[in-house]
Design a protein around this motif. Structure first.
Motif, short mmCIF file in Angstrom:
data_model
loop_
_atom_site.label_atom_id
_atom_site.label_comp_id
_atom_site.label_asym_id
_atom_site.label_seq_id
_atom_site.Cartn_x
_atom_site.Cartn_y
_atom_site.Cartn_z
N VAL A 141 0.86 -1.18 0.00
CA VAL A 141 0.00 0.00 0.00
C VAL A 141 0.90 1.24 0.00
N GLU A 142 0.53 2.21 -0.81
CA GLU A 142 1.30 3.44 -0.88
C GLU A 142 1.18 4.21 0.43
N ALA A 143 2.30 4.72 0.92
CA ALA A 143 2.28 5.52 2.15
C ALA A 143 1.38 6.74 1.96
N GLU A 144 0.68 7.12 3.01
CA GLU A 144 -0.29 8.22 2.96
C GLU A 144 0.39 9.60 3.00
N MET A 145 1.31 9.79 3.91
CA MET A 145 1.86 11.12 4.15
C MET A 145 2.58 11.73 2.94
N PRO A 146 3.37 10.98 2.18
CA PRO A 146 4.06 11.59 1.03
C PRO A 146 3.12 12.07 -0.08
N ARG A 147 1.85 11.71 -0.03
CA ARG A 147 0.89 12.16 -1.04
C ARG A 147 0.66 13.67 -0.97
N HIS A 148 1.02 14.27 0.16
CA HIS A 148 0.80 15.70 0.36
C HIS A 148 2.17 16.39 0.33
N GLU A 149 2.47 16.98 -0.80
CA GLU A 149 3.79 17.55 -1.05
C GLU A 149 4.21 18.53 0.04
N GLY A 150 5.43 18.35 0.50
CA GLY A 150 6.00 19.26 1.48
C GLY A 150 5.52 19.05 2.90
N ARG A 151 4.75 18.00 3.18
CA ARG A 151 4.20 17.80 4.52
C ARG A 151 4.97 16.77 5.34
N VAL A 152 5.88 16.03 4.70
CA VAL A 152 6.71 15.08 5.44
C VAL A 152 7.88 15.86 6.04
N GLN A 153 7.96 15.92 7.35
CA GLN A 153 9.02 16.66 8.02
C GLN A 153 10.16 15.75 8.48
N HIS A 154 9.85 14.48 8.70
CA HIS A 154 10.86 13.50 9.11
C HIS A 154 10.58 12.19 8.39
N ARG A 155 11.64 11.56 7.91
CA ARG A 155 11.50 10.26 7.26
C ARG A 155 12.74 9.45 7.61
N ARG A 156 12.55 8.45 8.46
CA ARG A 156 13.67 7.67 8.98
C ARG A 156 13.39 6.18 8.80
N GLY A 157 14.33 5.50 8.19
CA GLY A 157 14.20 4.06 7.99
C GLY A 157 15.22 3.29 8.80
N GLY A 158 15.26 1.98 8.57
CA GLY A 158 16.26 1.15 9.22
C GLY A 158 15.86 0.59 10.57
N TYR A 159 14.62 0.82 10.97
CA TYR A 159 14.16 0.27 12.25
C TYR A 159 13.75 -1.18 12.07
N SER A 160 13.99 -1.98 13.10
CA SER A 160 13.63 -3.39 13.10
C SER A 160 12.61 -3.64 14.20
N LEU A 161 11.57 -4.40 13.88
CA LEU A 161 10.52 -4.69 14.87
C LEU A 161 10.17 -6.16 14.80
N ARG A 162 10.12 -6.78 15.96
CA ARG A 162 9.76 -8.20 16.07
C ARG A 162 8.38 -8.32 16.69
N VAL A 163 7.54 -9.15 16.09
CA VAL A 163 6.19 -9.38 16.59
C VAL A 163 6.04 -10.86 16.88
N THR A 220 7.26 -3.39 6.54
CA THR A 220 7.55 -4.37 5.50
C THR A 220 8.07 -5.64 6.17
N LYS A 221 7.35 -6.74 5.96
CA LYS A 221 7.75 -8.01 6.57
C LYS A 221 9.05 -8.49 5.94
N THR A 222 9.97 -8.98 6.79
CA THR A 222 11.26 -9.48 6.32
C THR A 222 11.49 -10.89 6.87
N ALA A 223 12.35 -11.62 6.20
CA ALA A 223 12.65 -12.99 6.64
C ALA A 223 13.57 -12.99 7.85
N GLU A 224 14.39 -11.96 7.96
CA GLU A 224 15.36 -11.87 9.05
C GLU A 224 15.32 -10.46 9.64
#
Length: 192
Positions: A76-98, A165-169
């Motif tokens: 699914v396309e992210a919602e926030m980037p659809r509104h130009e200039g409204r994303v103030q922070h964008r940080r990746g690389g986080y890992s989460l285990r469920v 995004t689900k990952t194998a590892e």
């Protein structure tokens, strides 16, 4: 899939945390941590360890606004980037285990008295409608955090979006800046 929650508050402490609360309980027990997890996390390396093991994602610098919170799952396309200039922070690389089929966005205050009774009561409250919690498959996720403003009812409102995004590892989260401040400037304007 995408899930949206409105009027999410930070309990007057500039922090949100994202994670599987029952996994956090297991982490606490495994490492024999005190019920005051907030003090544990700031006084020793257990908070960093929790982040590196994908138990939780800390979001510091959260201003005292009512937030719209969006969970966006792969495909699914992210919602926030659809509104130009409204994303103030964008940080990746986080890992989460469920491990318990659900993730929650919660506040720092919950860590201050992280007892079994308090956690069970909280989990019951989170079952109510419009609480920032979603069911997901167990496993590992790479998480991108977006913060800024989102269009709701013709007005831009402060928002956080979590793209999972689900990952194998597990993702290597060692380069994540856990002290990064997600301060959102709320301009309180109407869509043009």
């Amino acid at each position: 899939m995408q899930y949206m929650f409105s009027e999410v508050l930070n309990d007057l402490i500039d922090y949100f945390l994202l994670g599987d609360l029952q996994l956090l309980r297991c982490f606490k027990q495994e490492h024999q941590l005190a019920d005051d997890l907030a003090s544990e996390f700031v006084s020793n390396g257990s908070g960093d360890k929790a982040v590196l093991e994908g138990v939780l994602i800390p979001l510091a610098g959260v201003e005292n606004h009512p937030y719209t919170v969006v969970f966006t799952l792969a495909g699914v396309e992210a919602e926030m980037p659809r509104h130009e200039g409204r994303v103030q922070h964008r940080r990746g690389g986080y890992s989460l285990r469920v491990e318990h089929g659900r993730i929650h966005l919660f506040t720092w205050r919950i860590l201050q008295a992280f007892t079994d009774d308090n956690l069970n009561e909280l989990l019951e409250r989170l079952e109510e409608t419009n609480r920032p919690t979603v069911e997901v498959e167990n496993g590992w996720y790479e998480v991108e955090v977006l913060a800024g403003e989102i269009l709701r009812n013709k007005y831009f409102e402060p928002a956080f979006e979590f793209v999972l995004t689900k990952t194998a590892e597990p993702v290597d989260a060692s380069k994540v800046d856990i002290n990064y401040r997600f301060e959102v400037e709320w301009r309180q304007d109407v869509a043009g």
